[in-house]
Design a protein around this motif. Structure first.
Motif, PDB file in Angstrom:
ATOM      1  N   UNK A  45       0.844  -1.196   0.000  1.00  0.00           N
ATOM      2  CA  UNK A  45       0.000   0.000   0.000  1.00  0.00           C
ATOM      3  C   UNK A  45       0.881   1.247   0.000  1.00  0.00           C
ATOM      4  N   UNK A  46       0.309   2.350  -0.430  1.00  0.00           N
ATOM      5  CA  UNK A  46       1.029   3.615  -0.421  1.00  0.00           C
ATOM      6  C   UNK A  46       1.179   4.116   1.015  1.00  0.00           C
ATOM      7  N   UNK A  47       2.309   4.729   1.347  1.00  0.00           N
ATOM      8  CA  UNK A  47       2.486   5.220   2.712  1.00  0.00           C
ATOM      9  C   UNK A  47       1.682   6.492   2.975  1.00  0.00           C
ATOM     10  N   UNK A  48       1.484   6.805   4.255  1.00  0.00           N
ATOM     11  CA  UNK A  48       0.824   8.029   4.719  1.00  0.00           C
ATOM     12  C   UNK A  48      -0.621   8.134   4.243  1.00  0.00           C
ATOM     13  N   UNK A  49      -1.237   7.001   3.850  1.00  0.00           N
ATOM     14  CA  UNK A  49      -2.568   7.031   3.233  1.00  0.00           C
ATOM     15  C   UNK A  49      -2.562   7.963   2.030  1.00  0.00           C
ATOM     16  N   UNK A 144      17.291  -0.763   2.584  1.00  0.00           N
ATOM     17  CA  UNK A 144      17.476   0.532   1.920  1.00  0.00           C
ATOM     18  C   UNK A 144      16.209   1.002   1.213  1.00  0.00           C
ATOM     19  N   UNK A 145      15.493   0.076   0.584  1.00  0.00           N
ATOM     20  CA  UNK A 145      14.272   0.483  -0.119  1.00  0.00           C
ATOM     21  C   UNK A 145      13.226   0.998   0.861  1.00  0.00           C
ATOM     22  N   UNK A 146      13.016   0.286   1.951  1.00  0.00           N
ATOM     23  CA  UNK A 146      12.033   0.723   2.945  1.00  0.00           C
ATOM     24  C   UNK A 146      12.447   2.023   3.610  1.00  0.00           C
ATOM     25  N   UNK A 348       8.065   1.875   5.064  1.00  0.00           N
ATOM     26  CA  UNK A 348       7.260   1.701   3.855  1.00  0.00           C
ATOM     27  C   UNK A 348       6.499   0.382   3.873  1.00  0.00           C
ATOM     28  N   UNK A 349       7.088  -0.649   4.464  1.00  0.00           N
ATOM     29  CA  UNK A 349       6.436  -1.961   4.481  1.00  0.00           C
ATOM     30  C   UNK A 349       6.616  -2.740   3.198  1.00  0.00           C
ATOM     31  N   UNK A 350       7.665  -2.419   2.431  1.00  0.00           N
ATOM     32  CA  UNK A 350       7.924  -3.170   1.203  1.00  0.00           C
ATOM     33  C   UNK A 350       8.320  -4.605   1.535  1.00  0.00           C
ATOM     34  N   UNK A 351       7.949  -5.521   0.654  1.00  0.00           N
ATOM     35  CA  UNK A 351       8.235  -6.949   0.824  1.00  0.00           C
ATOM     36  C   UNK A 351       8.957  -7.465  -0.423  1.00  0.00           C
ATOM     37  N   UNK A 352       9.445  -8.703  -0.323  1.00  0.00           N
ATOM     38  CA  UNK A 352      10.254  -9.309  -1.380  1.00  0.00           C
ATOM     39  C   UNK A 352       9.763 -10.737  -1.549  1.00  0.00           C
TER      40      UNK A 352
END
Length: 523
Positions: A45-49, A144-146, A348-352
């Motif tokens: 999902x996009x951050x900060x709504x 680094x991405x998050x 950010x909550x990015x996953x792999x």
């Protein structure tokens, strides 16, 4: 005996979770460690709504792969050789460690350029290569991405808050968060802030390392050093000495005692010394009221070009209120804590996730192997199967971004021309969050393929952006995004769709996996 501090950048492959090595050894024992695979990094999902993700961190990840893969590998191997399981047995065999010692980086990495926009569920980085190497890079990639994407996105929101409907835009924004940063030395925080749109940093090491402009004023300690403020002599001496040392760049901190009296004293000393007053800085109190009163004092003394800077726990919502609702007369914003810790949303909550496993012996990998996906009780965590490509639809009339669509990489040539800029067939995009909503795009519609190739089988094939190039790319990308998607609250939703064939594949696999789960539970 205490261990001496070691810079974080020297450990190479050790920048990984332990389970990456334990999984790799299992694959090695089964002779599966070289099986080709495809992984994708994305945020659910996009951050900060908010309406978008401004990506950063790709540059440091790519440099790490290319330059630090084998750095101090002997230290890592010694650690792994000594590591024991809870039963006291060594975790890793000598043959496995020899494999690591002799290995070369064989990964192929495609990614959005640093400063590119991404949206919920769209691939940001795609990694092809041997399963053990794909697993080893996960932690460093996501670290680094998050960390950097969340700060870059936060910085872009500061820029929007300061400049939207502002006739004097662009404002000057300075990042000054090193003292509050949760990043060692604040380097990555300062870099991501700059990519996201701030103009300068107070962090000297970041300025030195990345070539970011460095800016600063002085602290309250500088003023109070000159003694008490009886009759204003301490403050006046501080102002006088600073102006004499920096006659071309004196922005004076005026609120050590009384902000508006400080503005008057700054004007007085400037006239006495015949040194132009570059500006004043407010660090406390009612910033809107004080900025308006300070502007009156400056203008009354002939300092019409003097700038007013403001600090003190600023964030996008505070700046937006000061600019839009309170009509504060502030030209320069110094932002620290809320930017470098992304206080609205710290990660950010990015996953792999693994998307495809190829046949080890196939001559053409693309057409071999099997797509894989994860499902769980939380449907939102189900990933798309296969090796994926990202298509971005462009508005022919103005070049703006219209919508994204995720397709199977092997189908790209069937719908996109060789140049990668036009559809060669009609396509249907199925809304990821509301599948009943579908949109058709006609043949010849303008598109772009945002993922770019940077590393092919361990070799660099494309230039990696520096901080200035990434910042310029971010500015250009944001200009192509409609303002409705940039609103701080309740932004207009940017649609990400799935190619019809990919959507059907996902649904079929999900149904099969769920049916298998039901069957297993009834045995």
């Amino acid at each position: 005996m205490s261990q001496s501090y070691t810079p974080r950048s020297i450990y190479g492959l050790a920048h990984a979770d332990l389970y990456a090595f334990t999984m790799a050894q299992v694959f090695f024992n089964d002779d599966d460690h070289l099986t080709p695979t495809c992984f994708h990094a994305f945020a659910r999902k996009n951050p900060f709504s908010g309406g978008y993700i401004l990506t950063a961190g790709q540059g440091e990840f790519l440099h790490w792969l290319l330059k630090q893969w084998r750095q101090n590998i002997n230290i890592l191997l010694e650690f792994l050789a000594a590591h024991k399981n809870s039963d006291g047995k060594h975790s890793f065999t000598s043959n496995f460690l020899k494999m690591i010692e002799k290995s070369k980086m064989q990964l192929t990495v495609d990614a959005l350029p640093e400063g590119a926009l991404a949206f919920a569920n769209t691939p940001i980085i795609r990694v092809f290569g041997p399963i053990w190497q794909c697993l080893i890079v996960e932690a460093f990639l996501l670290n680094h991405l998050n960390g950097q994407s969340i700060i870059a996105t936060a910085a872009s929101r500061l820029r929007y808050a300061a400049d939207v409907n502002n006739p004097n835009a662009p404002s000057m924004i300075i990042e000054g968060g090193i003292r509050r940063s949760q990043d060692i030395g604040g380097l990555s925080s300062s870099l991501a802030s700059y990519i996201g749109g701030v103009d300068a940093t107070s962090n000297v090491a970041a300025a030195l390392n990345y070539g970011i402009p460095a800016r600063g004023t002085f602290s309250h300690a500088f003023v109070t050093f000159y003694g008490d403020n009886d009759a204003g002599t301490g403050e006046e001496n501080a102002f006088r000495n600073y102006m004499r040392c920096y006659p071309e760049d004196a922005i004076i901190l005026v609120d050590s005692f009384d902000a508006l009296e400080g503005v008057r004293r700054a004007c007085k000393i400037s006239k006495q010394e015949n040194i132009p007053l570059k500006g004043v800085r407010l660090d406390s109190g009612d910033l809107a009221y004080l900025s308006k009163q300070a502007r009156k004092i400056l203008d009354a003394n002939g300092f019409h070009n003097a700038k007013i800077a403001a600090s003190n726990n600023l964030d996008p919502h505070v700046i937006y209120s000061l600019r839009q609702e309170q009509q504060a007369l502030i030209d320069i914003w110094l932002v620290g804590t809320h930017l470098v810790v992304a206080s609205e949303q710290p990660s950010l909550g990015a996953v792999y996730k693994l998307g495809k496993v190829y046949q080890k012996t196939a001559t053409k990998l693309q057409n071999s192997g099997r797509a894989v996906m994860k499902i769980s009780s939380d449907k939102r965590k189900a990933n798309l199967p296969g090796a994926l490509e990202l298509v971005r639809f462009i508005d022919d009339s103005n070049g703006n971004f219209l919508s994204d669509m995720i397709v199977t990489a092997s189908n790209r040539a069937e719908i996109i021309n060789q140049a990668g800029d036009r559809l060669i067939d009609n396509v249907r995009s199925i809304n990821m969050t509301a599948p009943h909503l579908q949109k058709n795009f006609a043949k010849n519609h303008m598109v772009t393929l945002p993922l770019q190739s940077f590393i092919q089988q361990g070799k660099q094939v494309n230039d990696i952006s520096d901080a200035h190039q990434a910042r310029a790319y971010a500015i250009a990308s944001l200009k192509k995004l409609d303002d409705s998607h940039k609103r701080l609250t309740y932004p207009h939703l940017y649609i990400t769709g799935i190619e019809k064939e990919l959507y059907q594949t996902q649904q079929n696999m999900m149904n099969q996996l769920m049916q298998q789960s039901v069957t297993d539970n009834h045995r």
